[in-house]
Design a protein around this motif. Structure first.
Motif, short mmCIF file in Angstrom:
data_model
loop_
_atom_site.label_atom_id
_atom_site.label_comp_id
_atom_site.label_asym_id
_atom_site.label_seq_id
_atom_site.Cartn_x
_atom_site.Cartn_y
_atom_site.Cartn_z
N ASN A 189 20.80 -48.15 29.05
CA ASN A 189 21.45 -46.91 28.63
C ASN A 189 22.12 -47.08 27.26
N MET A 190 22.79 -48.21 27.06
CA MET A 190 23.45 -48.44 25.78
C MET A 190 22.43 -48.62 24.65
N ALA A 191 21.31 -49.28 24.96
CA ALA A 191 20.27 -49.45 23.94
C ALA A 191 19.76 -48.08 23.48
N MET A 192 19.58 -47.18 24.44
CA MET A 192 19.13 -45.83 24.09
C MET A 192 20.17 -45.09 23.26
N MET A 193 21.44 -45.23 23.62
CA MET A 193 22.51 -44.56 22.88
C MET A 193 22.63 -45.11 21.46
N LEU A 235 21.80 -44.38 15.73
CA LEU A 235 21.16 -44.86 14.50
C LEU A 235 20.33 -43.75 13.87
N SER A 236 19.58 -43.02 14.68
CA SER A 236 18.75 -41.94 14.16
C SER A 236 19.61 -40.86 13.50
N LEU A 237 20.71 -40.49 14.14
CA LEU A 237 21.60 -39.47 13.57
C LEU A 237 22.23 -39.93 12.26
N LEU A 238 22.69 -41.17 12.23
CA LEU A 238 23.33 -41.69 11.02
C LEU A 238 22.35 -41.81 9.86
N GLU A 239 21.10 -42.17 10.16
CA GLU A 239 20.11 -42.29 9.09
C GLU A 239 19.71 -40.92 8.54
N GLN A 240 19.76 -39.88 9.38
CA GLN A 240 19.41 -38.54 8.90
C GLN A 240 20.53 -37.93 8.06
N GLU A 241 21.77 -38.31 8.29
CA GLU A 241 22.91 -37.76 7.56
C GLU A 241 22.92 -38.34 6.15
N ASP A 242 22.85 -37.49 5.13
CA ASP A 242 22.68 -37.98 3.75
C ASP A 242 23.78 -37.56 2.79
N SER A 243 24.93 -37.10 3.32
CA SER A 243 26.01 -36.70 2.41
C SER A 243 26.76 -37.90 1.84
N LEU A 244 26.66 -39.07 2.49
CA LEU A 244 27.29 -40.29 1.99
C LEU A 244 26.21 -41.28 1.55
N HIS A 298 6.90 -53.54 10.79
CA HIS A 298 7.88 -53.15 9.77
C HIS A 298 9.00 -52.35 10.42
N ILE A 299 8.63 -51.37 11.27
CA ILE A 299 9.64 -50.55 11.95
C ILE A 299 10.45 -51.40 12.91
N GLU A 300 9.77 -52.25 13.68
CA GLU A 300 10.44 -53.09 14.67
C GLU A 300 11.46 -54.01 14.02
N ASN A 301 11.04 -54.70 12.96
CA ASN A 301 11.94 -55.65 12.30
C ASN A 301 13.11 -54.94 11.62
N ARG A 302 12.83 -53.82 10.96
CA ARG A 302 13.88 -53.09 10.26
C ARG A 302 14.89 -52.54 11.25
N MET A 303 14.44 -51.93 12.34
CA MET A 303 15.35 -51.37 13.33
C MET A 303 16.19 -52.46 13.97
N HIS A 304 15.56 -53.58 14.33
CA HIS A 304 16.30 -54.66 14.97
C HIS A 304 17.41 -55.17 14.05
N TRP A 305 17.11 -55.32 12.78
CA TRP A 305 18.10 -55.84 11.83
C TRP A 305 19.28 -54.89 11.72
N VAL A 306 19.01 -53.59 11.59
CA VAL A 306 20.09 -52.61 11.47
C VAL A 306 20.92 -52.56 12.74
N LEU A 307 20.27 -52.58 13.91
CA LEU A 307 21.02 -52.54 15.16
C LEU A 307 21.91 -53.77 15.31
N ASP A 308 21.45 -54.91 14.83
CA ASP A 308 22.24 -56.13 14.93
C ASP A 308 23.42 -56.09 13.97
N PHE A 346 25.50 -52.38 14.70
CA PHE A 346 25.96 -52.14 16.07
C PHE A 346 26.23 -53.43 16.84
N ARG A 347 25.95 -54.58 16.21
CA ARG A 347 26.16 -55.90 16.83
C ARG A 347 25.47 -55.98 18.19
N GLU A 348 24.25 -55.46 18.25
CA GLU A 348 23.53 -55.38 19.51
C GLU A 348 23.28 -56.75 20.13
N ASP A 349 22.97 -57.75 19.29
CA ASP A 349 22.67 -59.07 19.82
C ASP A 349 23.88 -59.72 20.49
#
Length: 209
Positions: free
Chosen positions: A166-170, A175-184, A138-148, A151-154
């Motif tokens: 290095n870019m994958a890590m960044m 993604l982690s920072l944006l998901e934690q931010e909840d003002s929008l 569930h985590i793997e599929n959800r993260m891959h979809w959001v990154l694609d 962030f157009r990772e594919d």
């Protein structure tokens, strides 16, 4: 990591990794494939014997998911291997159980079955192991979809040196920072655009770190 369950694909099924995880007080559930050929063969042989035996097999845990003309049934069997000579435990730290998860999919009248194997330091609890494997995907599929999507990772063509890693890590950090931010109340893609346009909002995102 104390009390956590670490799940990793087959590339993480390494003796040194089981030691690192258990030394931190965590448990592991690791996918088992041909990169560990001997252990994979031993594990597959255990469940082959169980399926062919006339004796009552260990109780399986089962879950069924349906929708869009597709039904997926998952069954999990777990076997205690600790000090029983069923598999070679040498070097595999705190290896306690092996399990088989059988995926049966019926879609458009077609039926397909796939079997996956795992090793774990957890007790041979089929329900707990099935839940751990489901959460992993569930985590793997959800993260891959959001990154694609966000962030157009594919579509990335970064290849030189260690730049791709290095870019994958960044991307995952962003993604982690944006998901934690909840003002929008918008998706990650729109948050990313806003952070690029609005330095005040970018500071808000970075302050979540």
């Amino acid at each position: 990591m104390t009390g956590c369950i670490v799940t990793i694909d087959a590339m993480g099924c390494q003796k040194a990794i089981t030691e690192a995880i258990t030394d931190e007080g965590a448990d592991y559930v690791l996918a088992l494939k041909d990169n560990q050929g001997e252990l994979r063969a031993d594990t597959e042989s255990i469940f082959d014997r169980i399926r062919k035996s006339d004796r009552e097999p260990p109780e399986a845990c089962k879950s069924v998911i349906g929708g869009h003309d597709r039904i997926e049934t998952r069954r999990c069997w777990a076997v205690d291997v600790e000090e029983k000579g069923l598999v070679d435990l040498e070097g595999w730290h705190e290896l306690s159980a092996v399990c088989m998860v059988e995926y049966e999919r019926v879609e458009d009248g077609e039926r397909a079955i796939e079997r996956r194997y795992y090793i774990s330091s957890l007790d041979p609890d089929a329900e707990a192991l099935l839940k751990a494997t489901r959460r992993h995907w569930h985590i793997e599929n959800r993260m891959h979809w959001v990154l694609d999507v966000a962030f157009r990772e594919d579509q990335s063509r970064i290849r030189a040196g260690h730049a791709a890693q290095n870019m994958a890590m960044m991307r995952r950090l962003a993604l982690s920072l944006l998901e934690q931010e909840d003002s929008l109340s918008v998706g990650v893609k729109n948050k990313r655009l806003r952070a690029g346009w609005d330095h005040d909002y970018l500071r808000t995102v970075l302050q979540e770190a």
